[in-house]
Design a protein around this motif. Structure first.
Motif, PDB file in Angstrom:
ATOM      1  N   UNK A  21      -3.556   5.982   8.677  1.00  0.00           N
ATOM      2  CA  UNK A  21      -3.742   4.992   7.618  1.00  0.00           C
ATOM      3  C   UNK A  21      -3.067   5.503   6.354  1.00  0.00           C
ATOM      4  N   UNK A  22      -2.296   4.648   5.705  1.00  0.00           N
ATOM      5  CA  UNK A  22      -1.669   4.995   4.441  1.00  0.00           C
ATOM      6  C   UNK A  22      -1.853   3.849   3.454  1.00  0.00           C
ATOM      7  N   UNK A  23      -1.660   4.166   2.180  1.00  0.00           N
ATOM      8  CA  UNK A  23      -1.713   3.120   1.150  1.00  0.00           C
ATOM      9  C   UNK A  23      -0.326   2.719   0.680  1.00  0.00           C
ATOM     10  N   UNK A  24       0.712   3.236   1.346  1.00  0.00           N
ATOM     11  CA  UNK A  24       2.097   2.958   0.957  1.00  0.00           C
ATOM     12  C   UNK A  24       2.533   1.591   1.481  1.00  0.00           C
ATOM     13  N   UNK A  47       0.678   1.128  -2.800  1.00  0.00           N
ATOM     14  CA  UNK A  47       1.581   2.012  -3.544  1.00  0.00           C
ATOM     15  C   UNK A  47       3.015   1.776  -3.099  1.00  0.00           C
ATOM     16  N   UNK A  48       3.892   1.473  -4.045  1.00  0.00           N
ATOM     17  CA  UNK A  48       5.315   1.303  -3.744  1.00  0.00           C
ATOM     18  C   UNK A  48       6.029   2.626  -3.973  1.00  0.00           C
ATOM     19  N   UNK A  49       6.742   3.088  -2.973  1.00  0.00           N
ATOM     20  CA  UNK A  49       7.530   4.313  -3.135  1.00  0.00           C
ATOM     21  C   UNK A  49       8.755   4.031  -3.992  1.00  0.00           C
ATOM     22  N   UNK A  50       9.279   5.049  -4.683  1.00  0.00           N
ATOM     23  CA  UNK A  50      10.500   4.848  -5.474  1.00  0.00           C
ATOM     24  C   UNK A  50      11.637   4.349  -4.592  1.00  0.00           C
TER      25      UNK A  50
END
Length: 353
Positions: free
Chosen positions: A271-274, A316-319
């Protein structure tokens, strides 16, 4: 019959606490209707702390089995991708693209009923509202833990519901607990397999969170990062553990047929929040699942039904990684998969240490 009236076959020697003494497969066994089943909530061998807002994990067991269930709860929902491999897959809700819970259970195909209990509790939590916007979904997968015990007791809806009700937001028990209470590894021959259990690992990197929960019940053995076999395929005569490939090669050289015992499967959730699009989520799950063959050897055999659920809460959006034909996030999602892959190895190790 009560649990105190039933004489249980010893599952392991006190002097060798991980050694498994498999019961015979033939003959009648007691089932769920033969005893008064009461869910318990074991402490396991240790706990893995985690800090993932909106995610909780609960466990429950029937000690009369022993067998159990583990539930990963995401009340707000998480987009889901499933990577299922091997020749003995047992899944419910495989094609759900959004889940509010994932349920792992023992009992092979019969244990899929535990996920139904999770669904029942999710419905109750909505006030039994059934409008389209109120619908909740749970998917699940099972392991075959019946070879490690002398009963036919399996997880049911009540046990799945009990696991969800016990969900915690701070820590996950590991070892012989939940769906992993009767899990084992190294079943090249049942006399050489050993107990494993449930494992978990968590990492926070800035705003990024990754959690892995796994129930390790493979044909294969568990391998540490230095190549040492730490659980499974234990030779009682020499006191050593070895990679199954050594037994397979020896059998072929002797002109014999290599042996492998049935009744396995490792089930995992990462599980991730990305934020990941559908393709990235699918490939993220595939990358992590593939990486687990470093920790479990062999993996994805025709006697395993290995299944991994990849979930994201999309917070969360990665760069941006630059424009590529695979999409801006492609490079970053590969990095995320690499980190999660190491966590998956950690999780497998915690199931056995």
């Amino acid at each position: 019959m009560t649990s105190t009236e039933r004489k249980t076959m010893p599952l392991y020697d006190d002097s060798l606490p991980h050694r498994l003494t498999p019961p015979p497969f033939w003959g009648d066994r007691i089932g769920n209707d033969d005893v008064e089943l009461v869910p318990t909530h074991g402490a396991g061998r240790a706990e893995v702390a985690f800090d993932f807002p909106g995610v909780a994990v609960g466990t429950a067991e029937y000690l009369d089995g022993p067998t159990g269930a583990t539930v990963i709860s995401v009340p707000s929902g998480a987009r889901t991708s499933v990577d299922a491999r091997g020749g003995a897959i047992g899944i419910i809700g495989r094609y759900e693209e959004l889940n509010h819970a994932i349920c792992f259970a023992g009992g092979s195909s019969y244990g899929l009923a535990a996920a139904t209990g999770v669904d029942e509790e999710l419905l109750a939590r909505t006030g039994n509202r059934v409008g389209w916007q109120d619908l909740r979904s749970a998917s699940g997968a099972v392991i075959y833990d019946l070879a490690a015990r002398d009963t036919g007791i399996v997880p049911d809806a009540a046990l799945g519901r009990a696991a969800l009700l016990a969900a915690r937001k701070d820590a996950i028990p590991v070892g012989r607990v939940g769906a992993g209470i009767a899990a084992s590894a190294g079943k090249i021959d049942l006399s050489r397999c050993e107990f494993t259990g449930q494992g978990a690992a968590f990492r926070r990197i800035g705003p990024v969170r990754i959690l892995v929960v796994t129930v390790v019940n493979p044909v294969g053995v568990i391998v540490d990062r230095d190549g040492t076999v730490i659980r499974g395929n234990y030779d009682r005569e020499t006191g050593e553990r070895r990679l199954p490939v050594a037994d397979y090669e020896a059998a072929l050289l002797a002109g014999e047929s290599p042996t492998t015992s049935p009744g396995n499967t490792t089930v995992t959730a990462v599980i991730t929040n990305v934020k990941l699009d559908d393709k990235e989520l699918r490939l993220f799950g595939r990358q992590v699942h593939s990486s687990m063959n470093r920790a479990i050897q062999p993996f994805h055999t025709n006697h395993d039904g290995d299944t991994l659920f990849a979930l994201t809460t999309d917070e969360v959006a990665l760069p941006p990684a630059g424009s590529t034909r695979l999409g801006e996030q492609a490079v970053n999602s590969i990095a995320l998969g690499a980190i999660a892959s190491e966590l998956a190895w950690d999780a497998v190790l915690t199931s056995a240490r």
